[in-house]
Design a protein around this motif. Sequence first.
Motif, mmCIF file in Angstrom:
data_model
loop_
_atom_site.group_PDB
_atom_site.id
_atom_site.type_symbol
_atom_site.label_atom_id
_atom_site.label_comp_id
_atom_site.label_asym_id
_atom_site.label_seq_id
_atom_site.Cartn_x
_atom_site.Cartn_y
_atom_site.Cartn_z
ATOM 1 N N HIS A 6 -9.172 -1.520 2.002
ATOM 2 C CA HIS A 6 -9.598 -1.498 3.406
ATOM 3 C C HIS A 6 -8.781 -2.539 4.155
ATOM 4 O O HIS A 6 -8.807 -3.723 3.803
ATOM 5 C CB HIS A 6 -11.089 -1.824 3.523
ATOM 6 N N VAL A 7 -8.056 -2.103 5.181
ATOM 7 C CA VAL A 7 -7.266 -3.020 5.994
ATOM 8 C C VAL A 7 -8.073 -3.371 7.238
ATOM 9 O O VAL A 7 -8.421 -2.499 8.038
ATOM 10 C CB VAL A 7 -5.914 -2.411 6.381
ATOM 11 N N TYR A 66 0.794 -7.412 4.259
ATOM 12 C CA TYR A 66 -0.647 -7.588 4.145
ATOM 13 C C TYR A 66 -1.023 -8.678 3.143
ATOM 14 O O TYR A 66 -0.462 -8.770 2.054
ATOM 15 C CB TYR A 66 -1.308 -6.279 3.720
ATOM 16 N N HIS A 91 -3.381 4.464 1.371
ATOM 17 C CA HIS A 91 -4.059 3.165 1.371
ATOM 18 C C HIS A 91 -4.582 2.793 -0.013
ATOM 19 O O HIS A 91 -5.635 2.168 -0.157
ATOM 20 C CB HIS A 91 -5.170 3.120 2.416
ATOM 21 N N GLN A 120 0.827 5.545 1.111
ATOM 22 C CA GLN A 120 0.385 6.202 2.338
ATOM 23 C C GLN A 120 -1.096 6.577 2.318
ATOM 24 O O GLN A 120 -1.696 6.816 3.365
ATOM 25 C CB GLN A 120 1.227 7.461 2.592
ATOM 26 N N LEU A 179 0.832 -1.203 0.000
ATOM 27 C CA LEU A 179 0.000 0.000 0.000
ATOM 28 C C LEU A 179 0.864 1.250 0.000
ATOM 29 O O LEU A 179 1.976 1.251 0.542
ATOM 30 C CB LEU A 179 -0.900 0.022 1.238
#
Length: 251
Positions: free
Chosen positions: A226-227, A181, A154, A152, A150
């Motif tokens: 979306h994390v 991730y 996102h 910064q 990702l």
Amino acid sequence: MAEAAYVVLIPARLGSSRLPNKPLADLAGVPMVVRVAQQASTSAATQVVVAADHASIVQACEQHGVQAILTRDNHPSGSDRLAEAAGLLGLPDSQIIVNVQGDEPLIHPQHIHAVAQLLLQRMDVHMSTLAHPITALSDWLSPHVVKVVLNQGHLASYFSRAGIPCWRDGTDKQLPPYPVYRHVGLYAYRCGFLKAFPRLAEAPAEKAEALEQLRALWHGYQIAVHVSDMASAPGVDTPEDLLRVQALLTR
């Protein structure tokens, strides 16, 4: 900001080299694709529709009160199938569509909702998707686990089956000392983009990695991520996966 009204479309293909007739696999007395649709219906989706390549899938869905439509059986990917389905359903170009894979019977409805809302909030992006932190070394090393880097904001910089970003000074004995991730194949798009996507030329990296989302990045489209702190539920790719999910549902 108001919440997005979104539709869930579920691509379902009868043929599978690793698990034949996968959409109709029995999960505690219910076909798997029906389980997926039922689980997706517990989100805030206004409509859940299975896009099938075979009449037997449509029939199984209808027997359980799940809406399904028959699409062509020669689509090269799930997104191509959903593009046809969106046209058959007459969905407007502004409609937010969430692509839920047909082999995710335990998918968290919160994840479905999250990617839809992210797309609503980020008018600068064309797609949204999901990721969660990798905590197991085996996942980091596995080519079957897709990773995402990702920026910064996102937004996705790259997706790969390799461990990215590479830990230059590390070994294959421990996880990198920075956040990494796992990408989850859950997508939201606006209908207009979904219908245009199959017409884009394949990207070289897409062919190498066998990851369709790289086509969007190659052509300059942005993907918001979306994390989630919550790991994704296990999907079903193999007979062993099927046994595992059957055991979970039985319990």
